[in-house]
Every structure is written in C-alpha cells, then in structure tokens.
Design a protein around this motif. Structure first.
Motif, PDB file in Angstrom:
ATOM      1  N   ARG A 168     -10.213  27.553  -2.751  1.00  0.00           N
ATOM      2  CA  ARG A 168     -10.802  28.120  -1.147  1.00  0.00           C
ATOM      3  C   ARG A 168      -9.899  29.183  -1.024  1.00  0.00           C
ATOM      4  N   GLY A 169     -10.311  29.995  -0.181  1.00  0.00           N
ATOM      5  CA  GLY A 169      -9.713  31.186   0.228  1.00  0.00           C
ATOM      6  C   GLY A 169      -9.502  31.198   1.853  1.00  0.00           C
ATOM      7  N   GLU A 245      -5.540  29.645  -2.082  1.00  0.00           N
ATOM      8  CA  GLU A 245      -4.603  28.834  -1.374  1.00  0.00           C
ATOM      9  C   GLU A 245      -3.491  28.559  -2.520  1.00  0.00           C
ATOM     10  N   GLU A 246      -4.074  28.483  -3.648  1.00  0.00           N
ATOM     11  CA  GLU A 246      -3.124  28.238  -4.933  1.00  0.00           C
ATOM     12  C   GLU A 246      -2.200  29.361  -5.003  1.00  0.00           C
ATOM     13  N   ILE A 247      -2.476  30.504  -4.482  1.00  0.00           N
ATOM     14  CA  ILE A 247      -1.745  31.694  -4.472  1.00  0.00           C
ATOM     15  C   ILE A 247      -0.875  31.945  -3.266  1.00  0.00           C
ATOM     16  N   GLY A 248      -1.549  32.001  -2.205  1.00  0.00           N
ATOM     17  CA  GLY A 248      -1.264  32.235  -0.847  1.00  0.00           C
ATOM     18  C   GLY A 248      -0.181  31.226  -0.465  1.00  0.00           C
ATOM     19  N   ASP A 249      -0.522  29.768  -0.636  1.00  0.00           N
ATOM     20  CA  ASP A 249       0.599  28.641  -0.175  1.00  0.00           C
ATOM     21  C   ASP A 249       1.726  28.705  -0.973  1.00  0.00           C
ATOM     22  N   ASN A 250       1.676  29.111  -2.014  1.00  0.00           N
ATOM     23  CA  ASN A 250       3.185  29.187  -2.871  1.00  0.00           C
ATOM     24  C   ASN A 250       3.758  30.449  -2.948  1.00  0.00           C
ATOM     25  N   THR A 266     -15.218  29.454   0.125  1.00  0.00           N
ATOM     26  CA  THR A 266     -14.951  28.555  -1.136  1.00  0.00           C
ATOM     27  C   THR A 266     -15.801  29.120  -2.226  1.00  0.00           C
ATOM     28  N   ILE A 267     -14.975  29.003  -3.393  1.00  0.00           N
ATOM     29  CA  ILE A 267     -15.509  29.829  -4.643  1.00  0.00           C
ATOM     30  C   ILE A 267     -15.546  28.947  -5.897  1.00  0.00           C
ATOM     31  N   ASP A 268     -16.558  28.763  -6.669  1.00  0.00           N
ATOM     32  CA  ASP A 268     -16.548  28.028  -7.808  1.00  0.00           C
ATOM     33  C   ASP A 268     -15.974  29.110  -8.923  1.00  0.00           C
ATOM     34  N   LEU A 269     -14.879  28.526  -9.813  1.00  0.00           N
ATOM     35  CA  LEU A 269     -14.702  28.978 -11.109  1.00  0.00           C
ATOM     36  C   LEU A 269     -15.437  28.628 -12.146  1.00  0.00           C
ATOM     37  N   TRP A 270     -15.823  29.699 -13.001  1.00  0.00           N
ATOM     38  CA  TRP A 270     -16.615  29.115 -14.439  1.00  0.00           C
ATOM     39  C   TRP A 270     -15.745  29.577 -15.432  1.00  0.00           C
TER      40      TRP A 270
END
Length: 297
Positions: A168-169, A245-250, A266-270
């Motif tokens: 999620r962004g 959020e994995e980058i921004g929140d940290n 919201t983006i799916d990673l493949w």
C-alpha cells in the motif's frame, strides 16, 4: 540440409546482431564485454566474408545498409535460437550453486531486498546474487535477468509469475516540511504544497488529481527520474511524494500525510521468471525463497 553451405562464424554474426541492436560499436562492445577494436574486426570480417557492407556511418553511430536490414531478421532468429538453447541448457543444471540475477525497482532493491538477500546467502552460500536496480523492465526472454519483481503481471506465455503480496502506498513528507505547511488538514490546503515526480506532468499528479486534488505543473518544482533521489529530497524537506508504507513508515525523518485513513494506492507485486529457468534448482530455490519472504502476513 546442405551442411557444407553453412560456413559463417557465429561469433561474427553475433557481433553484427549486437552492433545493430545497440546502434554503435562502442555500445555493442560494452554490452558484450569486449574491446571496440575486437568487435569492429569481427564485424569487418563478416562483411568481408559475405562480400558487402552491413553498416554505414552516421555521425558517431551506425546505420544498417539495405543488405544489412535484410540479414538482420535472419540473425535475430539465430540469436533467439541460441538464447533458447542457453535457457534449456541452464534449466538442466541440478547443482544448487552459481549465479542468479534479480531485477527490481530502485526502491525495492534499496529498501526491501537487502535483508532478504542476506538471509538467502546465509542459507545458500553457493548461490551468488546479482541485483539489477532499475525502474525499466529488463527482458527475461533475452536473459537480461533470471528473476524479476514487478508491479504488473506479465502476459508473455513463456514467462511464469506468482503473486508475492500487496503493498500500500501513501503520501509522505519530512516532519520539517509538514511543520512548515502547518500540517495541512485538507486536500485544498495540500494543493498549495510542492510535490516530486519523475516528469512534468507525471503519473503522481494524474493519480492525485483523480482523487480530488487540483495540482498543476507548478506544484512540481523539482523532478527526478530516480526514486532514490526523490526520496532523499523528501527527507530534506523539499516536497511530498508517494511511496509504499514498508519504506515510508520505517523512515524516522518523514511522516504520512494524513488526509484520510485510506491508502493512496494498493499494488500487487509479482515475481517472474522464464519457464525454462523454473526447472533450474538454483533459480527455483531463489524464486521460492523470495516468495516466502514477501508473503503477506
């Protein structure tokens, strides 16, 4: 088939193909890890062998002659066949060691992959990893990478893909910049802020305006094609941008720009690889490991 009629040197044909694709001897030599004079001699030897010129010079680059254009189609087919041979041969290896190349975006390569690669290397010291950090898609069919992590599921039938997770962004800004803006409480107030994107106008402006913003080019006084540069500028208090959020929140220097509790996107990673390489034990090991590391909690 008249085998005696096939007399050309494949290395010379490959030199011709790469030079045609890259547009110059210098670029082709870099791509092949050769010196420019050596590559030039191979192309010249092929021209001498077949009896006509393949290129004419145009400034610092090369342009295919009409005869070169006719031959290029055939040499590309030869290159694809050689590539398929390499893929099939690689797929037969049963040793869990060797090189595996992974391509991912700058942000994923910088902030999310390193701890995963560290854990993988501890488990599989015989596997050596090469990371291509780029926001451009590398061609897996041409072996520009073994594994790719992408935000779009591929459609090519020869590629296989597995969904990793959803990310999620949100919008983020430095705490100092939010203080300067007075912690804007609404989209109307945020329309006065500065943002960072890759170009003018860019996808971020389009995305935000689709969600009720009224941004213009003037809201983007600084642009960069590098997401790492963008993120550093945000940390310096220059402007606002979007990231996962994995980058921004940290990042302790920044905060979410909170207008609502909903994520911006919201983006799916493949994770993607070539179907030939999926049977290679080391490719399979890295592929499966990355799936487990990215899995949704």
């Amino acid at each position: 088939m008249d085998w005696k009629s096939i007399t050309f040197d494949w290395n010379r044909a490959r030199a011709f193909l790469v030079t045609a694709e890259e547009g110059s001897l210098a670029a082709a030599a870099r791509s092949m890890g050769m010196t420019q004079p050596t590559l030039g001699r191979q192309v010249a030897a092929l021209e001498s062998e077949i009896g006509f010129d393949l290129f004419t010079r145009r400034g610092r680059g090369l342009e295919l002659t009409p005869n070169g254009i006719k031959l290029l189609e055939h040499v590309r087919l030869m290159g694809d066949a050689a590539n398929q041979f390499s893929l099939s041969a690689s797929g037969k290896s049963d040793v869990i060691e060797g090189d595996v190349s992974i391509t991912a975006s700058e942000l994923l390569s910088t902030f999310m992959l390193p701890p995963m690669i560290k854990a993988l290397r501890e488990l599989e010291p015989g596997i050596e990893i090469e990371i291509y950090s780029t926001n451009e898609q590398r061609d897996l069919n041409r072996r520009e990478a073994d594994i790719a992590i992408r935000s779009v599921r591929p459609t090519q039938p020869e590629l296989i893909a597995k969904r990793l997770c959803s990310v999620r962004g949100h919008l983020y800004a430095a705490k100092s910049y939010l203080q300067q803006l007075g912690y804007p409480p609404s989209i109307a107030e945020l329309n006065k802020a500065n943002f960072i994107d890759t170009e003018k106008p860019g996808r971020l402006m389009t995305l935000l305006n689709s969600q009720g913003f009224s941004l213009t080019r003037q809201n983007f006084p600084v642009i960069s094609n590098s997401h790492i540069v963008q993120w550093e500028l945000v940390k310096q208090g220059m402007a606002i941008t979007a990231t996962v959020e994995e980058i921004g929140d940290n990042e302790p220097l920044v905060e979410r720009v909170v207008i609502s509790n909903l994520p911006l996107i919201t983006i799916d990673l493949w994770i993607v690889t070539h179907n030939e390489l999926r049977t290679n034990p080391r490719i399979r090991r890295v592929f499966d490991f990355m799936v487990s590391e990215f899995a949704d909690d």
